[in-house]
Design an enzyme around this catalytic site. Structure first.
Site, PDB file in Angstrom:
ATOM      1  N   HIS A 109      -2.427   7.403   7.147  1.00  6.76           N
ATOM      2  CA  HIS A 109      -1.449   8.309   6.526  1.00  6.76           C
ATOM      3  C   HIS A 109      -2.128   9.616   6.085  1.00  6.76           C
ATOM      4  O   HIS A 109      -1.529  10.683   6.122  1.00  6.76           O
ATOM      5  CB  HIS A 109      -0.819   7.670   5.291  1.00  6.76           C
ATOM      6  CG  HIS A 109       0.366   6.789   5.569  1.00  6.76           C
ATOM      7  ND1 HIS A 109       1.520   7.269   6.140  1.00  6.76           N
ATOM      8  CD2 HIS A 109       0.583   5.478   5.332  1.00  6.76           C
ATOM      9  CE1 HIS A 109       2.402   6.274   6.249  1.00  6.76           C
ATOM     10  NE2 HIS A 109       1.854   5.170   5.777  1.00  6.76           N
TER      11      HIS A 109
ATOM     12  N   GLN B  98       2.989  10.039   1.396  1.00  9.66           N
ATOM     13  CA  GLN B  98       4.292   9.366   1.434  1.00  9.66           C
ATOM     14  C   GLN B  98       5.173   9.772   0.258  1.00  9.66           C
ATOM     15  O   GLN B  98       6.384   9.559   0.296  1.00  9.66           O
ATOM     16  CB  GLN B  98       4.124   7.841   1.426  1.00  9.66           C
ATOM     17  CG  GLN B  98       3.501   7.298   2.698  1.00  9.66           C
ATOM     18  CD  GLN B  98       3.398   5.797   2.649  1.00  9.66           C
ATOM     19  OE1 GLN B  98       2.426   5.260   2.126  1.00  9.66           O
ATOM     20  NE2 GLN B  98       4.409   5.113   3.164  1.00  9.66           N
TER      21      GLN B  98
ATOM     22  N   GLY C 238       0.837  -1.190   0.000  1.00  8.25           N
ATOM     23  CA  GLY C 238       0.000   0.000   0.000  1.00  8.25           C
ATOM     24  C   GLY C 238       0.870   1.236   0.000  1.00  8.25           C
ATOM     25  O   GLY C 238       2.024   1.202   0.461  1.00  8.25           O
TER      26      GLY C 238
ATOM     27  N   HIS D 134      -4.061   1.183   7.855  1.00  9.77           N
ATOM     28  CA  HIS D 134      -2.725   1.790   7.849  1.00  9.77           C
ATOM     29  C   HIS D 134      -2.650   2.942   6.842  1.00  9.77           C
ATOM     30  O   HIS D 134      -2.204   4.048   7.162  1.00  9.77           O
ATOM     31  CB  HIS D 134      -1.704   0.685   7.514  1.00  9.77           C
ATOM     32  CG  HIS D 134      -0.297   1.147   7.370  1.00  9.77           C
ATOM     33  ND1 HIS D 134       0.723   0.713   8.193  1.00  9.77           N
ATOM     34  CD2 HIS D 134       0.287   2.001   6.505  1.00  9.77           C
ATOM     35  CE1 HIS D 134       1.854   1.289   7.842  1.00  9.77           C
ATOM     36  NE2 HIS D 134       1.622   2.076   6.816  1.00  9.77           N
ATOM     37  N   GLU D 135      -3.121   2.695   5.627  1.00  5.92           N
ATOM     38  CA  GLU D 135      -3.004   3.707   4.573  1.00  5.92           C
ATOM     39  C   GLU D 135      -3.922   4.910   4.851  1.00  5.92           C
ATOM     40  O   GLU D 135      -3.537   6.053   4.613  1.00  5.92           O
ATOM     41  CB  GLU D 135      -3.325   3.110   3.204  1.00  5.92           C
ATOM     42  CG  GLU D 135      -2.406   1.986   2.757  1.00  5.92           C
ATOM     43  CD  GLU D 135      -0.926   2.310   2.856  1.00  5.92           C
ATOM     44  OE1 GLU D 135      -0.535   3.495   2.693  1.00  5.92           O
ATOM     45  OE2 GLU D 135      -0.146   1.382   3.126  1.00  5.92           O
TER      46      GLU D 135
HETATM   47 ZN   LIG Z   1       2.745   3.358   5.641  1.00  3.43          ZN
END
Ligand SMILES: [Zn+2]
Length: 165
Positions: A134, A51, A46, A130-131
């Site tokens: 972000h 990021q 992912g 998790h994504e």
């Molecule tokens: Zn990550």
């Protein structure tokens, strides 16, 4: 398509809240294509836009058979619990143990602005959570109840195998 540079922990962009996508234009398509290429190149499952330094609510996730595009994703339902290892392309060479829901259902737009629903269990549910975090400027390291180096994690797996043998 082009590879984008993946920012690592300590870069302030990773701690900012991303803005919703409002125009479904060529720039978004290029970003999604670049993110897919960058994630695949880095062997990730992912990748979220912050990021790569873009503060927009855009995520790509590799489901194995296909890579899905999640634009403006929102979690609709979650249930159960799982406890296991997690890593992040922005936190290289580290592994953390994190509790997550075992099932997650979300809705998101694609590059054209059409809404879809996705659901997943285990690794996919973990990856969705998790994504999406972000996009709100959070890293899994804040949630992990134990952080290890990649080496320490491999040692832990080994000793667990020996115990089971
Ligand atoms: Zn990550």
């Amino acid at each position: 398509m082009a590879l984008r540079m993946i920012l690592t922990e300590g870069n302030p962009s990773l701690n900012k809240v991303s803005r919703p996508v409002t125009s479904f234009d060529d720039r978004l398509a290029v970003l999604l294509d670049d993110m897919k290429e960058t994630m695949t190149h880095a062997n990730g499952v992912g990748l979220a836009a912050p990021q790569v330094g873009i503060l927009r609510r855009v995520v790509v996730v590799d489901l194995g058979e296909e890579i899905i595009e999640l634009v403006n994703p929102r979690i609709l339902e979650q249930s159960g619990e799982q406890d296991g290892p997690e890593g992040c392309l922005s936190v290289p060479e580290r592994v953390g143990l994190v509790k997550r829901p075992n099932y997650v259902k979300l809705e998101a737009q694609d590059r054209h602005g059409d809404w879809y629903e996705y659901e997943g269990e285990e690794l996919i549910a973990r990856c969705f959570c998790h994504e999406l975090e972000h996009l709100d400027g959070h890293l899994y390291t804040e949630r992990a109840y134990q952080m290890m180096t990649q080496e320490e994690y491999e040692q832990m797996l080994k000793s667990q195998e020996e115990e089971e043998a």
